[in-house]
Design an enzyme around this catalytic site. Structure first.
Site, mmCIF file in Angstrom:
data_model
loop_
_atom_site.group_PDB
_atom_site.id
_atom_site.type_symbol
_atom_site.label_atom_id
_atom_site.label_comp_id
_atom_site.label_asym_id
_atom_site.label_seq_id
_atom_site.Cartn_x
_atom_site.Cartn_y
_atom_site.Cartn_z
ATOM 1 N N GLU A 1 31.837 49.182 37.666
ATOM 2 C CA GLU A 1 33.045 48.568 37.109
ATOM 3 C C GLU A 1 33.428 49.338 35.861
ATOM 4 O O GLU A 1 32.603 49.474 34.940
ATOM 5 C CB GLU A 1 32.812 47.088 36.765
ATOM 6 N N GLN B 1 40.416 46.774 38.708
ATOM 7 C CA GLN B 1 40.160 46.613 40.129
ATOM 8 C C GLN B 1 41.319 47.218 40.906
ATOM 9 O O GLN B 1 42.293 47.651 40.299
ATOM 10 C CB GLN B 1 39.974 45.153 40.463
ATOM 11 N N ASN C 1 24.913 41.321 41.162
ATOM 12 C CA ASN C 1 25.949 41.794 40.239
ATOM 13 C C ASN C 1 25.700 41.198 38.858
ATOM 14 O O ASN C 1 25.524 39.983 38.716
ATOM 15 C CB ASN C 1 27.339 41.345 40.707
ATOM 16 N N GLU C 2 25.668 42.044 37.866
ATOM 17 C CA GLU C 2 25.541 41.597 36.468
ATOM 18 C C GLU C 2 24.512 40.468 36.374
ATOM 19 O O GLU C 2 24.805 39.374 35.880
ATOM 20 C CB GLU C 2 26.906 41.190 35.898
ATOM 21 N N GLU D 1 37.662 42.453 44.305
ATOM 22 C CA GLU D 1 36.949 41.170 44.209
ATOM 23 C C GLU D 1 37.868 40.029 44.637
ATOM 24 O O GLU D 1 39.098 40.136 44.528
ATOM 25 C CB GLU D 1 36.512 40.973 42.740
ATOM 26 N N TYR E 1 33.664 48.446 30.327
ATOM 27 C CA TYR E 1 35.111 48.250 30.215
ATOM 28 C C TYR E 1 35.625 48.800 28.890
ATOM 29 O O TYR E 1 34.948 48.683 27.863
ATOM 30 C CB TYR E 1 35.457 46.759 30.308
HETATM 31 O O1 AHR Z 1 36.024 42.624 37.052
HETATM 32 C C1 AHR Z 1 35.979 41.324 36.549
HETATM 33 C C2 AHR Z 1 34.556 40.850 36.262
HETATM 34 O O2 AHR Z 1 34.006 41.631 35.250
HETATM 35 C C3 AHR Z 1 33.563 40.974 37.393
HETATM 36 O O3 AHR Z 1 33.607 39.918 38.264
HETATM 37 C C4 AHR Z 1 32.257 40.993 36.680
HETATM 38 O O4 AHR Z 1 31.262 41.675 37.391
HETATM 39 C C5 AHR Z 1 32.596 41.622 35.342
HETATM 40 O O5 AHR Z 1 32.078 40.917 34.275
#
Ligand code: AHR
Length: 489
Positions: free
Chosen positions: A297, A346, A174-175, A27, A242
């Site tokens: 992600e 990332q 995205n999201e 990103e 995450y």
């Molecule tokens: O990876 C960091 C951020 O986490 C990304 O931009 C977003 O999609 C997620 O919330």
């Protein structure tokens, strides 16, 4: 020493391991692109068209199959026309999501596609739904993939690219439940259907349309997507998860006690339950599994390293992160009937990176080495594994051993992590349905807090490991806090 029995049945196939499960995410955030992947043509750091040669080489080595770009939340404010043409004339913008820094757009579509060509991977482009338009998206697709005569394809040619690119993976938003517009799933499903109507397949290109999926355990999002979409209008949905063991508090990447270590391991294992439950919902609507699950992600999200810009999400990467990576990749392999792609968040200098850079220096993190250990799974068939006696003696809330196995016509790959901090595992792995004659193993092991840094880049690195095969039983000892790969012929 704890005895662990594993049974692998190569006749019991779970699914094809799509190479894209070993994908990455890049990103416009902090130093992922600028001063990470991209240093510009005039940099003294050795580069090809502005892209660091050492990074190209490192990603080639782990056979990186796909990169997601340009975000993330950044994608939802990205306007692709800003990132093409003469660099000096490109429109500068403020990166509002990540540190408020000025983005000069010198890395745009052509540079990203060049990066993918150099690495030998597929591009996965995420378009802007939240603050973009259908027209903007459809024109970007035409610009990239059409060979018909049109003002957009002329513009591409003028910008130095005669042939259209092949683009398979297209993320539509995205999201969108968060930074992509704070939408309700019902609303997004309608918006998605409108956008996908204009995702045209030009000149033999075939788009694989990926809709925004749920955040973590938001099962309702998946339910609503599956109710409203079908395999005619969507190819996959994109789940984000995450590993954040004490969320909403943040914890240090390097300074953690045993309790926090085990909480992290439990949080990583949660993805098994998560994927199982999202898959159960998908199975009800799509029993033939035509719609894939992308984990767009994933990774550990720790507190940013002290002294760094909080908006840049820079963190170190220890053996704890390596164990998490091994757990997650084993989970994805075991769910390869539904999971078609995953992108670690990332790639460089952001969150659970595989690579960190400082000026001309570059290091491979412990997580990088896990991707190296797991690369032979790519394109194999995942097979059934059963682990007995797997709970940690410490009584922690997670299995001691994480494992997955896969086969091709010639060999079997077994990857395992010993998640215990104290106990060695004496593993006996009985193999059925595959004639095992010889084995070679590699290991990544060190104390849980250990990491590579610019003074000591190889503190955590892969070495050879001893194992034996007798009567179709693979025997090896795995030290605490270790990840092992065994290739059996
Ligand atoms: O990876 C960091 C951020 O986490 C990304 O931009 C977003 O999609 C997620 O919330």
């Amino acid at each position: 020493m704890k005895k662990i029995s594993i049974v692998i049945n190569a006749d019991d196939r779970l699914g094809h391991i799509s190479p894209e499960i070993y994908g990455h995410f890049s990103e416009h955030l902090g130093r992922c692109i600028y001063n990470g992947i991209y240093v510009g043509e005039n940099s003294p750091i050795p580069n090809t068209d502005g892209i660091r040669n050492d990074i190209i080489e490192a990603f080639r080595n782990i056979k990186a199959p796909v990169f997601r770009w340009p975000g993330g939340c950044f994608a939802e404010e990205y306007h692709w026309q800003d990132g093409i043409g003469e660099k000096a004339l490109r429109r500068k913008i403020v990166n509002t999501n990540w540190g408020g820094v000025t983005e000069d757009n010198s890395f745009g579509t052509h540079e990203f596609m060049r990066f993918c060509e150099l690495v030998g991977c597929k591009p996965y482009i995420n378009v802007n739904v939240g603050s973009g338009s259908v027209r903007e998206m459809s024109e970007w697709i035409e610009y990239m993939t059409s060979d018909a005569e049109s003002p957009l394809t002329e513009q591409r040619k003028k910008n130095g690219r005669a042939e259209p690119w092949k683009l398979e993976y297209l993320g539509v938003g995205n999201e969108n439940w968060g930074c992509g517009g704070n939408m309700r799933p019902e609303y997004y499903a309608d918006v998605y259907k409108r956008y996908q109507t204009f995702c045209h397949n030009y000149s033999g290109n075939r788009l694989y349309r990926i809709a925004c999926g749920p955040s973590s355990a938001d099962y309702n999002w998946t339910e609503v997507m599956m109710k409203n979409l079908d395999s005619n209008n969507v190819d996959a949905i994109d789940l984000h998860y995450y590993t954040m063991p004490v969320w909403p508090e943040m914890e240090s990447a390097t300074d953690f006690d045993d309790e926090l270590y085990y909480k992290t391991i439990a949080a990583a294992n949660f993805s098994d339950e998560l994927i199982t439950r999202h898959s159960e919902i998908m199975n009800r609507y799509d029993p033939e599994k035509k719609i894939g699950l992308v984990i767009g992600e994933w990774g550990c999200w720790h507190k940013v390293e002290e002294g760094t810009n909080p908006g840049f999400l820079y963190q170190q990467n220890t053996m704890r992160d390596a164990i998490v990576a091994a757990i997650e990749l084993n989970v994805f392999n075991r769910h390869s009937d539904r999971v078609v792609m995953a992108n670690l968040a990332q790639a460089v200098n952001v969150l659970q990176s595989v690579i960190l850079t400082e000026d001309d220096k570059m290091i491979k993190t412990p997580t990088y080495h896990v991707f190296d250990l797991f690369k032979t799974h790519q394109n194999n068939e995942a097979v059934y594994c059963y682990t007995q006696n797997e709970n940690m003696s410490e009584g922690k809330n997670a299995p001691m051993i994480s494992v997955s196995a896969s086969v091709n016509e010639k060999s079997m790959t077994v990857t395992a992590a010993n998640c215990s901090l104290t106990e060695e595992a004496a593993v006996e792995c009985s193999i059925f349905g595959f004639k095992a004659s010889s084995v070679s193993c590699r290991i990544l092991t060190n104390e849980a807090h250990s990491y590579n840094d610019f003074d000591c880049p190889d503190r955590v690195s892969i070495t050879e490991h001893t194992a034996v095969i007798k009567d179709n039983v693979l025997k090896l000892n795995i030290p605490p806090c270790a990840v092992v790969e065994c290739v059996v012929d």
